[in-house]
Design a protein around this motif. Structure first.
Motif, PDB file in Angstrom:
ATOM      1  N   ILE A 190       8.638  -5.346  66.142  1.00  0.00           N
ATOM      2  CA  ILE A 190       9.693  -5.837  67.044  1.00  0.00           C
ATOM      3  C   ILE A 190      10.641  -6.917  66.452  1.00  0.00           C
ATOM      4  O   ILE A 190      11.882  -6.678  66.613  1.00  0.00           O
ATOM      5  CB  ILE A 190       8.904  -6.522  68.319  1.00  0.00           C
ATOM      6  N   TRP A 191      10.047  -7.883  65.614  1.00  0.00           N
ATOM      7  CA  TRP A 191      11.327  -8.728  64.882  1.00  0.00           C
ATOM      8  C   TRP A 191      12.022  -8.131  64.011  1.00  0.00           C
ATOM      9  O   TRP A 191      13.268  -8.316  63.814  1.00  0.00           O
ATOM     10  CB  TRP A 191      10.498  -9.682  64.213  1.00  0.00           C
ATOM     11  N   ALA A 192      11.420  -7.007  63.213  1.00  0.00           N
ATOM     12  CA  ALA A 192      12.274  -6.199  62.369  1.00  0.00           C
ATOM     13  C   ALA A 192      13.310  -5.590  62.850  1.00  0.00           C
ATOM     14  O   ALA A 192      14.529  -5.499  62.277  1.00  0.00           O
ATOM     15  CB  ALA A 192      11.504  -5.543  61.418  1.00  0.00           C
ATOM     16  N   SER A 193      13.460  -5.166  64.071  1.00  0.00           N
ATOM     17  CA  SER A 193      14.356  -4.262  64.885  1.00  0.00           C
ATOM     18  C   SER A 193      15.432  -5.086  65.006  1.00  0.00           C
ATOM     19  O   SER A 193      16.588  -4.470  65.362  1.00  0.00           O
ATOM     20  CB  SER A 193      13.525  -3.534  65.975  1.00  0.00           C
ATOM     21  N   THR A 226      19.793  -6.631  55.217  1.00  0.00           N
ATOM     22  CA  THR A 226      19.906  -7.323  53.848  1.00  0.00           C
ATOM     23  C   THR A 226      18.935  -8.251  53.530  1.00  0.00           C
ATOM     24  O   THR A 226      18.194  -8.323  52.723  1.00  0.00           O
ATOM     25  CB  THR A 226      21.353  -8.005  53.761  1.00  0.00           C
ATOM     26  N   LEU A 227      18.637  -9.269  54.571  1.00  0.00           N
ATOM     27  CA  LEU A 227      17.739 -10.188  54.434  1.00  0.00           C
ATOM     28  C   LEU A 227      16.097  -9.333  54.455  1.00  0.00           C
ATOM     29  O   LEU A 227      15.394  -9.875  53.858  1.00  0.00           O
ATOM     30  CB  LEU A 227      17.503 -11.051  55.645  1.00  0.00           C
ATOM     31  N   MET A 228      16.112  -8.468  55.180  1.00  0.00           N
ATOM     32  CA  MET A 228      14.859  -7.736  55.467  1.00  0.00           C
ATOM     33  C   MET A 228      14.591  -6.925  53.951  1.00  0.00           C
ATOM     34  O   MET A 228      13.196  -7.064  53.655  1.00  0.00           O
ATOM     35  CB  MET A 228      14.950  -6.306  56.366  1.00  0.00           C
ATOM     36  N   TYR A 247      20.532   1.062  56.887  1.00  0.00           N
ATOM     37  CA  TYR A 247      20.266   1.048  58.095  1.00  0.00           C
ATOM     38  C   TYR A 247      18.915   1.894  58.805  1.00  0.00           C
ATOM     39  O   TYR A 247      18.400   1.858  59.793  1.00  0.00           O
ATOM     40  CB  TYR A 247      21.345   1.257  59.336  1.00  0.00           C
ATOM     41  N   SER A 248      18.685   2.656  57.798  1.00  0.00           N
ATOM     42  CA  SER A 248      17.674   3.682  58.054  1.00  0.00           C
ATOM     43  C   SER A 248      16.181   3.099  58.739  1.00  0.00           C
ATOM     44  O   SER A 248      15.648   3.541  59.650  1.00  0.00           O
ATOM     45  CB  SER A 248      17.387   4.759  57.249  1.00  0.00           C
ATOM     46  N   ASP A 249      15.979   2.089  57.899  1.00  0.00           N
ATOM     47  CA  ASP A 249      14.597   1.205  58.232  1.00  0.00           C
ATOM     48  C   ASP A 249      14.866   0.642  59.582  1.00  0.00           C
ATOM     49  O   ASP A 249      13.989   0.639  60.360  1.00  0.00           O
ATOM     50  CB  ASP A 249      14.348   0.243  57.161  1.00  0.00           C
ATOM     51  N   LEU A 250      16.187   0.151  59.779  1.00  0.00           N
ATOM     52  CA  LEU A 250      16.161  -0.628  61.127  1.00  0.00           C
ATOM     53  C   LEU A 250      16.328   0.296  62.299  1.00  0.00           C
ATOM     54  O   LEU A 250      15.762   0.039  63.316  1.00  0.00           O
ATOM     55  CB  LEU A 250      17.849  -1.454  60.976  1.00  0.00           C
ATOM     56  N   VAL A 251      16.865   1.608  61.969  1.00  0.00           N
ATOM     57  CA  VAL A 251      16.800   2.399  62.971  1.00  0.00           C
ATOM     58  C   VAL A 251      15.218   2.825  63.313  1.00  0.00           C
ATOM     59  O   VAL A 251      14.830   3.131  64.453  1.00  0.00           O
ATOM     60  CB  VAL A 251      17.798   3.540  62.757  1.00  0.00           C
TER      61      VAL A 251
END
Lengths: 298, 304
Positions: free
Chosen positions: A38-41, A46-48, A260-264
């Motif tokens: 949830i937080w990662a979304s 870049t920070l991730m 952005y693929s991880d974010l998605v």
């Protein structure tokens, strides 16, 4: 255990403290991976990428604010929305169909004095332990021309032995007097079932419907083997493409989008589990009840 | 005489029987016809002749399977994964239920229950997505393992055959321990409170109460669950494996279920894969009967 009159020995106190800690840790372990997603979304990619380990809060700073980009991409993804719509359809239609069929069946199994009932029960019990297997079942569904139709998501998994047992047990626990008086007034089986029995066991009927809906909401395997047309795919098959085959998706070909693929993915996970978690505290009671009734008679 | 009775029963209760006809039709079409369909395992299937008219080849598919290089691999993987999951996955919910039962604070207990049941409601696909992300070369778990010195360098754990079983078993534990404890908690509440009172009067402390009242009290449930578990020994969690495995780790992750899926549905080798699936079901049924028989003899609890 209500044995509060027992005086607690020192070793008992030590045990209790350790027990609280162990169970608390387990609870946290259950929660953390979901919170991480949830937080990662909404965290900045870049920070991730720079951060390692589990995150306990969204990552952002002045230069990299909280991002909603992932959710924009997810909700702009037509496949995912279509998957959602399909899943809702399968859950609603399949849930209604399955609940009605199982309730009718369970009602008959709860009646006394039926000679054929014993044989039907044997027929049902055998299916708990034997089945034809993946390929023969596939061939039957193929033979019925159900492959790649909406029917295949609704009919083939409709009857569950556990559901029959649960509803039968609930109806057996009802007082007979109501039914008798209705019968004296000339009510037939249909009227008794739908006007008297179902209103009285509606909590159990809800258990069946919820169990079926959750099963349908979460299942991917049947859809994967029986459906080929993308327009029919339920949510889980689309999720499978995004979450487990993401390296081959078009996202990663564009280096700008690749980050952005991880974010998605995180956003997809959140979008997939959020509906269940919103209802979860309210429906948990029903699932617990279903499990218990099923276990008593199973 | 018997037939007459049946006829009368049918005539009198026709309206009632009509209500269960959908269930019976369903069972026949989707359970019993596929059971008859296992003849596929003894045939060289051709679409032209159909399931019941294809050329009979006897045990040829079974011989092919038993003598193939895959036989040992998939059988070994299936058994090892299942045994691990019984050894670790079976006692864990029981232990969890016992610990929960010792909590005096009802509110704390409720919170732990709600939180620990939650993973059970997440779909296999999403769980697998989370696992893939967490054990990737830059994933949370990989970072952790490198951090504590367990791993020398970060790499995708799902590309290393040795780690696959641990990943499967540990994530199954995470997902199922909480919800799996419900049955045992139900059994615990079913224990007669007077037994505890009697034990206290006899001077039993909490540990002795647990050993002599609680554990015997939930034993029937435990035995039934164990029999069911053994009857499904050959069913490794293939839906999850299909999502997690890749050719790099087939050597530890390919089980009978996934093998049947690949041969049957991806390569359309219907006869052969039906035979393999049949072998799997047959072993399960035999194990179920053995477990049930042993249990009936020694613990007086049995499924049938």
């Amino acid at each position: 255990m209500n044995l509060n009159f027992v005086i607690k020995t020192p070793s008992r106190r030590v045990f209790e403290v350790i027990n609280y800690i162990i169970l608390g840790c387990f609870g946290i372990i259950c929660l953390l991976p979901v919170l991480h997603c949830i937080w990662a979304s909404v965290s900045d990619p870049t920070l991730m990428a720079q951060h390692s380990g589990i995150i306990l809060y969204p990552l952002f700073d002045d230069a990299h604010p909280i991002t909603w980009y992932g959710y924009k991409m997810v909700f702009g993804n037509n496949s995912l929305l279509m998957g959602y719509a399909n899943t809702i359809f399968y859950c609603a239609v399949g849930g209604a169909f399955s609940t009605i069929v199982c309730t009718m069946g369970g009602f008959v199994l709860s009646r006394k004095g039926l000679i054929l009932k014993k044989y039907i029960m044997i027929l049902i019990t055998i299916t708990m332990f034997f089945n034809g297997g993946m390929i023969p079942t596939y061939m039957v569904i193929k033979g019925l021309h159900m492959l790649d139709t909406r029917w295949v998501m609704i009919i083939p998994m409709a009857v569950n032995v556990m559901s029959l047992v649960i509803i039968r047990t609930a109806i057996q626990g009802m007082p007979d007097s109501l039914e008798e008086s209705a019968r004296l007034d000339g009510a037939g089986n249909f009227v008794i079932l739908f006007r008297i029995v179902i209103p009285l066991v509606k909590a159990t009927v809800a258990v069946l419907a919820l169990q079926y809906i959750l099963m349908k909401w979460n299942s991917y395997f049947e859809a994967m083997i029986y459906l080929q047309t993308r327009a029919l795919y339920p949510l889980q098959v689309i999720l499978k493409e995004i979450l487990t085959e993401s390296d081959s998706s078009s996202l990663t070909y564009d280096p700008e989008l690749a980050k952005y693929s991880d974010l998605v993915e995180y956003c997809t996970i959140v979008v997939a589990i959020l509906p269940i978690f919103c209802f979860y505290p309210f429906i948990l009671k029903y699932f617990t009840k279903g499990m218990m009734v099923g276990s008593l008679k199973g | 005489m018997r037939l007459l009775e049946l006829k009368r029963d049918w005539r009198m209760n026709k309206g009632l029987y009509l209500l269960i006809i959908p269930v019976v039709i369903y069972l026949i079409i989707f359970n019993y016809v596929p059971m008859a369909g296992i003849v596929l395992g003894f045939e060289r299937f051709t679409p032209k002749n159909g399931v019941f008219m294809s050329e009979w080849v006897g045990l040829k598919h079974f011989v092919t399977f038993f003598s193939s290089v895959f036989f040992i691999r998939v059988l070994k993987n299936t058994l090892i994964l299942s045994l691990y999951s019984i050894i670790f996955g079976f006692p864990a919910p029981i232990l969890f239920a016992l610990l929960l039962n010792e909590l005096d604070n009802e509110y704390y207990k409720k919170v732990i229950q709600v939180v620990s049941y939650m993973p059970n409601f997440i779909s296999t696909v999403v769980i697998s997505g989370i696992i893939i992300d967490f054990v990737a070369s830059d994933g949370v778990i990989t970072d952790l393992l490198v951090g504590i010195g367990f791993l020398r360098e970060a790499k995708n754990l799902l590309s290393v055959p040795e780690y696959f079983r641990s990943i499967m078993v540990l994530t199954d534990l995470w997902q199922q321990v909480g919800f799996g404890s419900i049955l045992f908690l139900a059994a615990l509440t079913g224990i007669d409170q007077e037994l505890y009172e009697a034990a206290v009067i006899d001077g039993a402390n909490r540990w002795k109460q647990t050993m002599h009242v609680t554990i015997p009290g939930i034993m029937p449930t435990v035995v039934i669950m164990l029999i069911m578990r053994i009857g499904g020994l050959m069913n490794a969690n293939q839906e999850k494996i299909l999502l997690l495995y890749n050719p790099l780790i087939y050597e530890t992750s390919d089980v009978i279920g996934t093998f049947v899926y690949r041969k049957g549905l991806l390569e359309a080798d219907y006869g052969y894969s039906t035979a393999v699936g049949l072998f799997n079901s047959a072993v399960n049924v035999i194990l179920l009967f053995i477990a049930n028989g042993v249990s009936r003899k020694y613990s007086e609890t049995s499924l049938f």
